[in-house]
Design a protein around this motif. Sequence first.
Motif, PDB file in Angstrom:
ATOM      1  N   ARG A 283      14.989   9.819  -1.228  1.00  0.00           N
ATOM      2  CA  ARG A 283      14.796  10.642  -2.429  1.00  0.00           C
ATOM      3  C   ARG A 283      14.896   9.803  -3.705  1.00  0.00           C
ATOM      4  O   ARG A 283      14.242  10.107  -4.705  1.00  0.00           O
ATOM      5  CB  ARG A 283      15.827  11.771  -2.453  1.00  0.00           C
ATOM      6  N   ALA A 284      15.699   8.767  -3.663  1.00  0.00           N
ATOM      7  CA  ALA A 284      15.796   7.891  -4.828  1.00  0.00           C
ATOM      8  C   ALA A 284      14.621   6.922  -4.912  1.00  0.00           C
ATOM      9  O   ALA A 284      14.261   6.465  -6.002  1.00  0.00           O
ATOM     10  CB  ALA A 284      17.108   7.106  -4.783  1.00  0.00           C
ATOM     11  N   ALA A 285      13.997   6.619  -3.777  1.00  0.00           N
ATOM     12  CA  ALA A 285      12.939   5.607  -3.754  1.00  0.00           C
ATOM     13  C   ALA A 285      11.584   6.152  -4.190  1.00  0.00           C
ATOM     14  O   ALA A 285      10.774   5.411  -4.757  1.00  0.00           O
ATOM     15  CB  ALA A 285      12.823   5.014  -2.354  1.00  0.00           C
ATOM     16  N   VAL A 286      11.321   7.435  -3.929  1.00  0.00           N
ATOM     17  CA  VAL A 286       9.995   7.976  -4.260  1.00  0.00           C
ATOM     18  C   VAL A 286       9.670   7.840  -5.744  1.00  0.00           C
ATOM     19  O   VAL A 286       8.587   7.350  -6.108  1.00  0.00           O
ATOM     20  CB  VAL A 286       9.878   9.438  -3.804  1.00  0.00           C
ATOM     21  N   PRO A 287      10.567   8.227  -6.667  1.00  0.00           N
ATOM     22  CA  PRO A 287      10.229   8.066  -8.093  1.00  0.00           C
ATOM     23  C   PRO A 287      10.056   6.610  -8.526  1.00  0.00           C
ATOM     24  O   PRO A 287       9.408   6.339  -9.539  1.00  0.00           O
ATOM     25  CB  PRO A 287      11.421   8.717  -8.810  1.00  0.00           C
ATOM     26  N   ARG A 288      10.637   5.681  -7.759  1.00  0.00           N
ATOM     27  CA  ARG A 288      10.533   4.267  -8.134  1.00  0.00           C
ATOM     28  C   ARG A 288       9.306   3.594  -7.534  1.00  0.00           C
ATOM     29  O   ARG A 288       9.027   2.437  -7.845  1.00  0.00           O
ATOM     30  CB  ARG A 288      11.797   3.513  -7.676  1.00  0.00           C
ATOM     31  N   TRP A 289       8.605   4.298  -6.652  1.00  0.00           N
ATOM     32  CA  TRP A 289       7.429   3.697  -6.007  1.00  0.00           C
ATOM     33  C   TRP A 289       6.269   3.720  -6.998  1.00  0.00           C
ATOM     34  O   TRP A 289       5.727   4.779  -7.320  1.00  0.00           O
ATOM     35  CB  TRP A 289       7.071   4.483  -4.749  1.00  0.00           C
ATOM     36  N   CYS A 290       5.895   2.565  -7.494  1.00  0.00           N
ATOM     37  CA  CYS A 290       4.836   2.537  -8.520  1.00  0.00           C
ATOM     38  C   CYS A 290       4.072   1.218  -8.498  1.00  0.00           C
ATOM     39  O   CYS A 290       4.061   0.491  -9.488  1.00  0.00           O
ATOM     40  CB  CYS A 290       5.419   2.800  -9.902  1.00  0.00           C
ATOM     41  N   PRO A 291       3.428   0.845  -7.391  1.00  0.00           N
ATOM     42  CA  PRO A 291       2.612  -0.374  -7.403  1.00  0.00           C
ATOM     43  C   PRO A 291       1.388  -0.194  -8.297  1.00  0.00           C
ATOM     44  O   PRO A 291       0.885   0.910  -8.485  1.00  0.00           O
ATOM     45  CB  PRO A 291       2.212  -0.541  -5.929  1.00  0.00           C
ATOM     46  N   ALA A 292       0.905  -1.287  -8.825  1.00  0.00           N
ATOM     47  CA  ALA A 292      -0.227  -1.231  -9.745  1.00  0.00           C
ATOM     48  C   ALA A 292      -1.501  -0.745  -9.063  1.00  0.00           C
ATOM     49  O   ALA A 292      -2.391  -0.179  -9.716  1.00  0.00           O
ATOM     50  CB  ALA A 292      -0.453  -2.603 -10.368  1.00  0.00           C
ATOM     51  N   ASP A 293      -1.591  -0.955  -7.747  1.00  0.00           N
ATOM     52  CA  ASP A 293      -2.816  -0.577  -7.039  1.00  0.00           C
ATOM     53  C   ASP A 293      -2.648   0.739  -6.286  1.00  0.00           C
ATOM     54  O   ASP A 293      -3.317   0.970  -5.269  1.00  0.00           O
ATOM     55  CB  ASP A 293      -3.218  -1.678  -6.064  1.00  0.00           C
ATOM     56  N   ALA A 294      -1.780   1.621  -6.784  1.00  0.00           N
ATOM     57  CA  ALA A 294      -1.503   2.868  -6.068  1.00  0.00           C
ATOM     58  C   ALA A 294      -2.764   3.700  -5.872  1.00  0.00           C
ATOM     59  O   ALA A 294      -3.052   4.187  -4.771  1.00  0.00           O
ATOM     60  CB  ALA A 294      -0.445   3.672  -6.820  1.00  0.00           C
ATOM     61  N   ALA A 295      -3.556   3.863  -6.945  1.00  0.00           N
ATOM     62  CA  ALA A 295      -4.747   4.700  -6.850  1.00  0.00           C
ATOM     63  C   ALA A 295      -5.779   4.112  -5.890  1.00  0.00           C
ATOM     64  O   ALA A 295      -6.382   4.823  -5.080  1.00  0.00           O
ATOM     65  CB  ALA A 295      -5.365   4.891  -8.237  1.00  0.00           C
ATOM     66  N   SER A 296      -5.982   2.799  -5.970  1.00  0.00           N
ATOM     67  CA  SER A 296      -6.961   2.169  -5.077  1.00  0.00           C
ATOM     68  C   SER A 296      -6.482   2.188  -3.632  1.00  0.00           C
ATOM     69  O   SER A 296      -7.288   2.337  -2.704  1.00  0.00           O
ATOM     70  CB  SER A 296      -7.225   0.724  -5.524  1.00  0.00           C
TER      71      SER A 296
ATOM     72  N   GLY B   3       0.801  -1.208   0.000  1.00  0.00           N
ATOM     73  CA  GLY B   3       0.000   0.000   0.000  1.00  0.00           C
ATOM     74  C   GLY B   3       0.837   1.262   0.000  1.00  0.00           C
ATOM     75  O   GLY B   3       1.917   1.323  -0.591  1.00  0.00           O
ATOM     76  N   THR B   4       0.333   2.284   0.690  1.00  0.00           N
ATOM     77  CA  THR B   4       1.009   3.581   0.717  1.00  0.00           C
ATOM     78  C   THR B   4       1.989   3.721   1.875  1.00  0.00           C
ATOM     79  O   THR B   4       2.585   4.777   2.040  1.00  0.00           O
ATOM     80  CB  THR B   4      -0.045   4.701   0.818  1.00  0.00           C
ATOM     81  N   VAL B   5       2.169   2.662   2.657  1.00  0.00           N
ATOM     82  CA  VAL B   5       3.091   2.733   3.795  1.00  0.00           C
ATOM     83  C   VAL B   5       4.517   3.063   3.355  1.00  0.00           C
ATOM     84  O   VAL B   5       5.159   3.952   3.917  1.00  0.00           O
ATOM     85  CB  VAL B   5       3.047   1.419   4.612  1.00  0.00           C
ATOM     86  N   PRO B   6       5.059   2.376   2.337  1.00  0.00           N
ATOM     87  CA  PRO B   6       6.421   2.728   1.913  1.00  0.00           C
ATOM     88  C   PRO B   6       6.526   4.171   1.424  1.00  0.00           C
ATOM     89  O   PRO B   6       7.515   4.853   1.714  1.00  0.00           O
ATOM     90  CB  PRO B   6       6.712   1.736   0.792  1.00  0.00           C
ATOM     91  N   LEU B   7       5.521   4.634   0.685  1.00  0.00           N
ATOM     92  CA  LEU B   7       5.559   6.011   0.185  1.00  0.00           C
ATOM     93  C   LEU B   7       5.573   6.996   1.342  1.00  0.00           C
ATOM     94  O   LEU B   7       6.333   7.972   1.333  1.00  0.00           O
ATOM     95  CB  LEU B   7       4.359   6.264  -0.722  1.00  0.00           C
ATOM     96  N   ARG B   8       4.737   6.772   2.321  1.00  0.00           N
ATOM     97  CA  ARG B   8       4.707   7.652   3.492  1.00  0.00           C
ATOM     98  C   ARG B   8       6.059   7.652   4.201  1.00  0.00           C
ATOM     99  O   ARG B   8       6.543   8.699   4.650  1.00  0.00           O
ATOM    100  CB  ARG B   8       3.597   7.201   4.439  1.00  0.00           C
ATOM    101  N   CYS B   9       6.680   6.480   4.265  1.00  0.00           N
ATOM    102  CA  CYS B   9       8.003   6.359   4.885  1.00  0.00           C
ATOM    103  C   CYS B   9       9.041   7.173   4.103  1.00  0.00           C
ATOM    104  O   CYS B   9       9.806   7.949   4.683  1.00  0.00           O
ATOM    105  CB  CYS B   9       8.398   4.886   4.951  1.00  0.00           C
TER     106      CYS B   9
END
Length: 375
Positions: free
Chosen positions: A310-323, A287-293
């Motif tokens: 800073r390097a991880a945010v652009p790579r965060w792209c799970p298929a269910d991001a919107a849901s 879910g969004t836990v890694p992004l929040r981290c």
Amino acid sequence: MLRAALAEPDPTTLATVTAVVLRTARRRQGEWARELVVETLRRADDELTDALLGSRDRATRRLAYRVAIGREHFSPARLAHLAATDDDVVVQDVCADAALARTGDGRHDEILRPLLGSRHARVRAAGVTALGRTGRAEEATGFLADRSGLVRACARWVLRRHGRDPLPHYRKACAGPAAAVSPGAVAGLGECGTRADADLLRPLLAHPSGPVRARTVGALRTLGAADPTWLRPLLDDPSASVAREASVALLPYAAELPAAWLEDRLAVDRPRHVRTAAYRLLSEHRGTVPLRCHLSLLDDPEPGLRTRARAAVPRWCPADAASAYAALSPVERTHLDTLIDRAGPALGGRAVDLLRWYLGAGTQQAQTDSAATPW
């Protein structure tokens, strides 16, 4: 001209020419010069040979050792000493191999003693392997708990070839008094033990020595017995190596660990190794836990965590991001939106807009505004 210069060279000339020739030898027409240098070294006197053996150029020094060994410039004892003390791994290997090739004359001790006592693991491993063919296989037992995994593996190989099983030795060493348990013995049990040995290892998680605790965690992970119930408290261990091993062992169970509990360990007042371990596990959540981290660490005072986030945010792209974003509670969504708003200076406006689009944050806001509009 080169042949004339190498006819009767002084040490400085030979060392300089050799360093250049070894680089030009990589070119299409350069091999003949290397052959000329090797020929010169083979007929050089001791003064010239010693000058190149002490060269600061690594390639020159390695070539000089190979040629000198081929000329039997060193005694077997001298070769063993060089292998045991030199810092160049190539010199260690060629000297150790040459020394061990001369163990057939019965002078085992003066060759094996320096090798077995070397601080370099590769050299000790060569010495341990030689114990089997010199009739001293029993001495390999003393290296079963070596600090190097390579040396431990060689010791087990020697003993097994002579009909001895090293596993009982490891079990006995780990079942003894706590003060007598070494990190190498624990690691060795993990390398050749079975899952049933986990019961013997778990009490060592409370061992007073940090290295023993760290090796215990690694051994349990190797044996497939890394129970999160036992390992979770070790994320707060005062030893950085223990916390690191625990975080690696807990990676398959990261999603089962409470996010709030891990986020508490990201606090700035926590030790660096605890924060790093928590970050590694939060990055494996769903879910969004890694992004929040990641977003919470964009301006962190710790450079390592800040750079990774800073390097991880652009790579965060799970298929269910919107849901996943849509499933957040209003409080959680507001908190995440605030973190995204603050990310602009660190990531840039374009990256923030793309992140919002990917989450569907703009769509959600538009829907909210539409519902509130009377027309």
